[in-house]
Design an enzyme around this catalytic site. Structure first.
Site, mmCIF file in Angstrom:
data_model
loop_
_atom_site.group_PDB
_atom_site.id
_atom_site.type_symbol
_atom_site.label_atom_id
_atom_site.label_comp_id
_atom_site.label_asym_id
_atom_site.label_seq_id
_atom_site.Cartn_x
_atom_site.Cartn_y
_atom_site.Cartn_z
ATOM 1 C CB CYS A 43 31.816 79.576 -35.409
ATOM 2 S SG CYS A 43 32.449 80.679 -36.806
ATOM 3 C CE LYS A 52 31.929 76.106 -44.841
ATOM 4 N NZ LYS A 52 31.127 75.781 -43.864
ATOM 5 N N GLY A 180 20.731 63.246 -43.052
ATOM 6 C CA GLY A 180 20.297 64.519 -43.042
ATOM 7 C C GLY A 180 21.053 65.604 -44.234
ATOM 8 C CG HIS A 445 32.482 92.484 -69.055
ATOM 9 N ND1 HIS A 445 31.582 91.309 -69.046
ATOM 10 C CD2 HIS A 445 33.268 92.385 -69.791
ATOM 11 C CE1 HIS A 445 32.122 90.609 -69.951
ATOM 12 N NE2 HIS A 445 33.006 91.233 -70.466
HETATM 13 C C1 LIG Z 1 30.295 71.676 -38.890
HETATM 14 C C2 LIG Z 1 29.310 72.936 -38.605
HETATM 15 C C3 LIG Z 1 29.618 73.699 -39.874
HETATM 16 C C4 LIG Z 1 29.148 75.051 -39.724
HETATM 17 N N1 LIG Z 1 29.295 76.108 -40.874
HETATM 18 C C5 LIG Z 1 28.704 77.384 -40.618
HETATM 19 C C6 LIG Z 1 28.928 78.257 -41.682
HETATM 20 O O1 LIG Z 1 29.676 77.814 -42.880
HETATM 21 N N2 LIG Z 1 28.476 79.447 -41.480
HETATM 22 C C7 LIG Z 1 27.570 79.664 -40.390
HETATM 23 O O2 LIG Z 1 27.196 80.888 -40.271
HETATM 24 N N3 LIG Z 1 27.404 78.840 -39.310
HETATM 25 C C8 LIG Z 1 27.923 77.545 -39.543
HETATM 26 N N4 LIG Z 1 27.827 76.806 -38.531
HETATM 27 C C9 LIG Z 1 27.127 77.196 -37.394
HETATM 28 C C10 LIG Z 1 28.069 77.899 -36.332
HETATM 29 O O3 LIG Z 1 29.183 77.417 -36.007
HETATM 30 C C11 LIG Z 1 27.215 78.459 -35.224
HETATM 31 O O4 LIG Z 1 25.865 78.974 -35.593
HETATM 32 C C12 LIG Z 1 27.919 79.505 -34.255
HETATM 33 O O5 LIG Z 1 28.926 78.768 -33.886
HETATM 34 C C13 LIG Z 1 26.910 79.932 -32.922
HETATM 35 O O6 LIG Z 1 27.662 80.643 -32.249
HETATM 36 P P1 LIG Z 1 27.486 81.079 -30.578
HETATM 37 O O7 LIG Z 1 28.349 82.117 -30.204
HETATM 38 O O8 LIG Z 1 26.082 81.008 -30.447
HETATM 39 O O9 LIG Z 1 27.744 79.706 -30.199
HETATM 40 P P2 LIG Z 1 29.127 78.654 -30.356
HETATM 41 O O10 LIG Z 1 30.185 78.959 -31.331
HETATM 42 O O11 LIG Z 1 28.899 77.018 -29.886
HETATM 43 O O12 LIG Z 1 30.007 79.011 -28.809
HETATM 44 C C14 LIG Z 1 29.459 78.662 -27.607
HETATM 45 C C15 LIG Z 1 30.718 78.768 -26.685
HETATM 46 O O13 LIG Z 1 30.195 78.649 -25.319
HETATM 47 C C16 LIG Z 1 31.075 77.750 -24.476
HETATM 48 N N5 LIG Z 1 30.200 77.308 -23.558
HETATM 49 C C17 LIG Z 1 28.991 76.484 -23.388
HETATM 50 N N6 LIG Z 1 28.454 76.299 -22.238
HETATM 51 C C18 LIG Z 1 29.295 77.208 -21.274
HETATM 52 C C19 LIG Z 1 29.480 77.258 -19.851
HETATM 53 N N7 LIG Z 1 28.699 76.785 -19.434
HETATM 54 N N8 LIG Z 1 30.554 78.111 -19.507
HETATM 55 C C20 LIG Z 1 31.646 78.663 -20.141
HETATM 56 N N9 LIG Z 1 31.415 78.343 -21.625
HETATM 57 C C21 LIG Z 1 30.393 77.556 -22.122
HETATM 58 C C22 LIG Z 1 31.142 76.630 -25.448
HETATM 59 O O14 LIG Z 1 32.476 75.881 -25.049
HETATM 60 C C23 LIG Z 1 31.728 77.282 -26.690
HETATM 61 O O15 LIG Z 1 32.825 77.741 -27.086
HETATM 62 C C24 LIG Z 1 28.360 75.314 -38.755
HETATM 63 C C25 LIG Z 1 28.091 74.545 -37.556
HETATM 64 C C26 LIG Z 1 28.831 73.169 -37.724
HETATM 65 C C27 LIG Z 1 28.648 72.345 -36.520
#
Ligand SMILES: Cc1cc2nc3c(=O)[nH]c(=O)nc-3n(C[C@H](O)[C@H](O)[C@H](O)COP(=O)(O)OP(=O)(O)OC[C@H]3O[C@@H](n4cnc5c(N)ncnc54)[C@H](O)[C@@H]3O)c2cc1C
Length: 466
Positions: A43, A52, A180, A445
């Site tokens: 994120c 953004k 996509g 407004h």
């Molecule tokens: C280009 C793009 C734009 C986006 N824009 C939006 C938006 O505008 N609004 C929105 O709501 N969502 C958006 N998203 C989606 C959003 O980024 C994700 O839904 C969100 O980051 C999910 O959060 P999370 O905590 O589940 O996982 P993540 O943010 O993916 O975090 C997971 C973390 O776990 C760590 N990790 C993984 N495996 C291990 C391990 N074995 N040991 C230790 N650490 C580990 C990773 O390094 C990572 O830092 C976007 C995604 C992308 C790709």
């Protein structure tokens, strides 16, 4: 080294994991968070925030071209792509380091390394300095997701980009293909198209932004086409022939029963994401996985005692605010509280393209499919004083009510700043508001929010400015 014991181990410091860690610490738990790459996850580093920042640059660039409309002059609108990307990376860096500070402030132990669950309540972390063993009664899995690669359409970082490549673009595409048209694909298409790339979007479904209400998708498509984008719906990219020396990709695109070839200098593959479920020890623990997502119940239980999965790894909707909300809920469950489960239909979706798109709840078609007798209201931006003053007359707000009870079933918007407006309806839904409450609310407004009022009034044949 002896294992360090905690109340909660959080794996992954994205918006799911770091928020879960903070809430657990607030509730008096001894918390450790493990992160293998960057605080803030996808994120903050490669998702919501840096996109953004890029889109803000393209918005300003777009306005520079329209300076005359506002009685202003700009000699020759131009940009430096390296500087645009640098700004986006700096914004991401600033926020990521802020998460480190929040961990310290909340007395959360941070371990930078790759975690693996070795047994119930036991986690082994590979760090630069060796292996650390951690134990806890509760483990919160928040390892997120990464870009999906389809066979033959794999990103190569050169001619075919995944989102990370696009976010650190070293050259400006001239002829861009985006595969996509979900939020990620459309945001990149909007950014590069506004910056001058000739942009084609290919979508396999019968319309772009397929999760949105059909009328909103159609409205957004019309605007994108006006801006010069080519949109191909019900179309499939079958093959990409890459010629790195010539800097060209020939795409074989099937549409209307025919395959045509088109040449591009850059392709962005935005065909979805896959959960980071590998090498975590999940199979050994008996955690159930559906394709690449951990199966959970509505409280994010995995079926293994003391093991929760939240955010992207636990499936759709793949949104940061859903991840964070699940993080809070799980932290409260662990602390013995009784939180409500997250309702997927209350999670809003926002796409920060130009014009923006935002929605919450059921589309008109979905509500009808579920058997509701609906009342639908609509209001166009052209009828709103603030939209005209802003020079943003293109857009609409649509509301869907249950005709029997007056419950707001869904709200759908396209136009300027709708990603900020949508929260008004979200609060309304959370408070179980009815059409009466919304009609009796006094909106300030001149604001764009007045259109939210008018859309509701329209559903009940009381619209004023139309
Ligand atoms: C280009 C793009 C734009 C986006 N824009 C939006 C938006 O505008 N609004 C929105 O709501 N969502 C958006 N998203 C989606 C959003 O980024 C994700 O839904 C969100 O980051 C999910 O959060 P999370 O905590 O589940 O996982 P993540 O943010 O993916 O975090 C997971 C973390 O776990 C760590 N990790 C993984 N495996 C291990 C391990 N074995 N040991 C230790 N650490 C580990 C990773 O390094 C990572 O830092 C976007 C995604 C992308 C790709």
């Amino acid at each position: 080294m002896a294992a360090q014991n905690f109340d909660v181990i959080v794996i992954g410091a994205g918006p799911g994991g770091y928020v879960a860690a903070i809430r657990a610490a607030q509730l008096g738990q001894k918390v450790v968070i493990v992160e293998r790459e960057h605080m803030g996850g996808i994120c903050l580093n490669w998702g919501c925030i840096p996109t953004k920042a890029l889109l803000r640059s393209s918005e300003v660039f777009h306005l520079m071209h329209r300076a005359k409309d506002f009685g202003l002059s700009v000699e020759k609108p131009d940009f430096d792509l390296a500087a645009v990307v640098k700004r986006s990376r700096n914004v991401a860096g600033q926020l990521s380091s802020g998460i480190g500070h929040l961990m310290k402030k909340n007395k959360i132990t941070t371990v930078m390394g790759t975690a693996r669950i070795t047994a119930k309540g036991k986690v082994s972390v590979k760090t630069d300095k060796g292996t650390e063993e951690l134990t806890a009664k509760n483990i919160v899995l928040a390892t997120g997701a990464r870009a999906r690669n389809l066979p033959g359409l794999e990103a190569d970082g050169d001619l075919v980009w995944a989102y990370k490549d696009a976010l650190k673009a070293s050259r400006m595409p001239k002829d861009l293909l985006v595969i996509g048209s979900g939020a990620i694909g459309i945001e990149f298409a909007s950014f590069f198209n506004t910056m001058g790339a000739k942009t084609t979007v290919v979508e396999v479904m019968d319309r772009i932004l397929p999760v949105e209400d059909a009328e909103i998708s159609a409205f957004a498509k019309k605007q994108f086409v006006k801006q010069g984008m080519t949109i191909m719906e019900k179309a499939v990219v079958k093959q990409l022939d890459r010629d790195p020396k010539a800097g060209k990709v020939t795409a074989h695109i099937e549409a209307n029963g025919k395959v045509e070839t088109k040449v591009f200098d850059t392709v962005i593959s935005a065909v979805g994401i896959v959960g980071n479920v590998e090498d975590l020890g999940l199979e050994e623990l008996g955690v159930k996985i559906d394709r690449t997502h951990v199966i959970t119940d509505e409280y994010c239980h995995t079926g293994v005692e003391g093991l929760y999965a939240i955010g992207d790894i636990a499936g759709a909707p793949w949104l940061a605010h859903k991840a964070s909300h699940e993080g809070v809920m799980v932290a409260e469950l662990i602390a013995g509280k009784h939180p409500h489960p997250v309702k997927p239909e209350s999670i809003a979706g926002c796409t920060y393209c130009y014009p923006q798109v935002a929605s919450v709840g059921y589309s008109e078609a979905k509500a009808k499919e579920l058997g509701y007798d609906v009342k639908v209201g609509k209001f166009p931006f052209i009828g709103n004083g603030k939209a005209i003053a802003l020079g943003e007359p293109e857009g609409m707000i649509k509301t869907v009510f249950d005709a029997k009870t007056g419950e707001l079933l869904g709200a759908h918007m396209v136009g300027a700043e709708v990603t900020e407006l949508i929260q008004g309806y979200i609060v309304g839904r959370q408070l179980e508001t009815t059409e009466e409450d919304l009609m009796n609310t006094v909106f300030p407004h001149p604001t764009l929010s007045e259109m939210m009022h008018e859309s509701v009034l329209d559903a009940y044949d009381r619209v004023i400015h139309m």
